[in-house]
Motif scaffolding. Structure first.
Motif, mmCIF file in Angstrom:
data_model
loop_
_atom_site.group_PDB
_atom_site.id
_atom_site.type_symbol
_atom_site.label_atom_id
_atom_site.label_comp_id
_atom_site.label_asym_id
_atom_site.label_seq_id
_atom_site.Cartn_x
_atom_site.Cartn_y
_atom_site.Cartn_z
ATOM 1 N N SER A 11 0.814 -1.216 0.000
ATOM 2 C CA SER A 11 0.000 0.000 0.000
ATOM 3 C C SER A 11 0.846 1.264 0.000
ATOM 4 O O SER A 11 0.317 2.371 -0.072
ATOM 5 C CB SER A 11 -0.934 0.021 1.222
ATOM 6 N N SER A 16 3.129 0.137 -3.970
ATOM 7 C CA SER A 16 1.923 0.221 -4.790
ATOM 8 C C SER A 16 2.263 0.239 -6.276
ATOM 9 O O SER A 16 1.592 -0.404 -7.093
ATOM 10 C CB SER A 16 1.112 1.464 -4.413
ATOM 11 N N THR A 20 1.761 -3.052 -9.207
ATOM 12 C CA THR A 20 1.145 -2.824 -10.522
ATOM 13 C C THR A 20 2.073 -3.288 -11.644
ATOM 14 O O THR A 20 1.646 -3.959 -12.587
ATOM 15 C CB THR A 20 0.806 -1.336 -10.710
ATOM 16 N N ASP A 37 -8.897 -6.421 3.679
ATOM 17 C CA ASP A 37 -10.252 -6.058 3.248
ATOM 18 C C ASP A 37 -10.323 -4.633 2.694
ATOM 19 O O ASP A 37 -11.230 -4.312 1.904
ATOM 20 C CB ASP A 37 -11.248 -6.193 4.406
ATOM 21 N N ALA A 38 -9.376 -3.791 3.107
ATOM 22 C CA ALA A 38 -9.381 -2.393 2.666
ATOM 23 C C ALA A 38 -8.450 -2.145 1.478
ATOM 24 O O ALA A 38 -8.399 -1.033 0.961
ATOM 25 C CB ALA A 38 -8.991 -1.482 3.825
ATOM 26 N N TYR A 39 -7.734 -3.174 1.039
ATOM 27 C CA TYR A 39 -6.745 -2.999 -0.030
ATOM 28 C C TYR A 39 -7.428 -2.889 -1.390
ATOM 29 O O TYR A 39 -8.291 -3.702 -1.727
ATOM 30 C CB TYR A 39 -5.766 -4.174 -0.037
ATOM 31 N N THR A 40 -7.046 -1.895 -2.168
ATOM 32 C CA THR A 40 -7.651 -1.679 -3.480
ATOM 33 C C THR A 40 -6.624 -1.647 -4.612
ATOM 34 O O THR A 40 -6.952 -1.310 -5.746
ATOM 35 C CB THR A 40 -8.440 -0.353 -3.495
ATOM 36 N N GLY A 41 -5.380 -1.982 -4.306
ATOM 37 C CA GLY A 41 -4.334 -1.904 -5.316
ATOM 38 C C GLY A 41 -4.215 -3.169 -6.150
ATOM 39 O O GLY A 41 -5.090 -4.043 -6.143
ATOM 40 N N HIS A 44 -3.336 -9.692 -5.356
ATOM 41 C CA HIS A 44 -4.310 -10.300 -4.453
ATOM 42 C C HIS A 44 -3.908 -9.987 -3.010
ATOM 43 O O HIS A 44 -2.816 -10.365 -2.578
ATOM 44 C CB HIS A 44 -4.351 -11.821 -4.653
#
Length: 300
Positions: A11, A16, A20, A37-41, A44
């Protein structure tokens, strides 16, 4: 060849972007985070905390290569905390059969005068390999990119101050590197057999003083950065000054200021044999960082 790769600090500033890039290269990326649960990058999300040894086994199971991008500066005890975390990770990686650890460390000649920050980075290098997993180390100075602490200090000083009162450390030489080049090197060493177990120094094409970085960053923003040298400005006063005019907390500022007395310049260019290619100049790196910030501000 596609590998299963774990990225710690996924994160964060470097992590980050690395996650990618690794996904784009076709690797199976696990993004280790304390709050999956809060990871959006990219990748997995998997639960894991380097300060909790029991959490690392499941995160590392089946991993080929693990990137270690964790370090702390915001605590007085950061050296002890970072050392314990590195021991935890090294033991868990060895138990899981990880082939290699890749670590982003700090430049600087170990002549007995390294700052606590750089001394800790060097200790972590050694501890990560202590359990037998080969470690590939990339040592860098200031990474120029949106969100990086050292770059944010530079940007905020330029934007907040009409006149800069400069301590002695602004004359220290450093070799900044653009974030895209850091990512290129981190990805490039992943599969290369000659990178295994080696230490590389990475930097951009220019050696600059910190004052040069400030004045040239100001120029890219269409500003001037006049400065008044105050040689007797102590590290403690410098740290308080940085904490006052930037959003970096005092403890982090103090640890960074202490490091700014160490010259951090690339002396070994062997990384070019492993990951060849020209690096981005400082002015272009500044432009990229500023544009990334503008894009982030436009994104809801």
């Amino acid at each position: 060849m596609s590998k299963t790769v774990l990225v710690t600090g996924a994160s964060g500033f470097v992590g980050s972007h690395l996650a990618t890039a690794l996904v784009d290269e076709g690797h199976d990326v696990r993004a280790m985070t304390r709050k999956p649960d809060a990871y959006t990058g990219a990748g997995h999300p998997v639960a894991g905390d380097v300060n909790d040894a029991d959490s690392l086994g499941p995160a590392l199971q089946g991993v080929d290569v693990a990137y270690y991008l964790v370090h702390g500066l915001a605590s007085k005890d950061f050296e002890k905390i970072d050392a314990a975390a590195a021991r935890n990770f090294a033991a868990a990686a060895a138990a899981a059969g990880v082939e290699r650890i890749v670590y982003l460390g700090g430049l600087g000649v170990d002549d007995g005068n390294l700052s606590a920050h750089l001394r800790s980075r060097r200790q972590v290098e050694q501890l990560l390999g202590a359990a037998g997993v080969p470690v590939t180390v990339l040592r860098a100075a200031v990474v120029v990119g949106h969100g990086g602490i050292s770059w944010e200090i530079t940007r905020q000083l330029v934007e907040h101050l009409p006149l800069m009162i400069t301590p002695k450390w602004v004359k220290t030489r450093t070799q900044p590197i653009a974030l895209p080049d850091v990512i290129r090197y981190l990805v490039g060493v992943l599969d290369h057999p000659d990178a295994k177990g080696r230490v590389f120094e990475i930097g951009g094409p220019e050696v600059l003083r910190y004052i040069d970085m400030l004045t040239r960053a100001a120029s890219e923003e269409g500003k001037r950065m006049p400065n008044l040298s105050v040689p007797l400005l102590t590290p403690r006063l410098s740290s308080g000054w940085l904490a006052l005019v930037t959003d970096v907390d005092f403890a982090t500022a103090r640890n960074l200021v202490d490091s700014m007395t160490n010259e951090v310049v690339v002396r070994d260019h062997s990384i070019q044999d492993i990951v060849p290619g020209e690096t981005i100049g400082y002015d272009e790196a500044v432009r990229l960082a500023l544009e990334a910030r503008r894009q982030a501000e436009r994104t809801p």
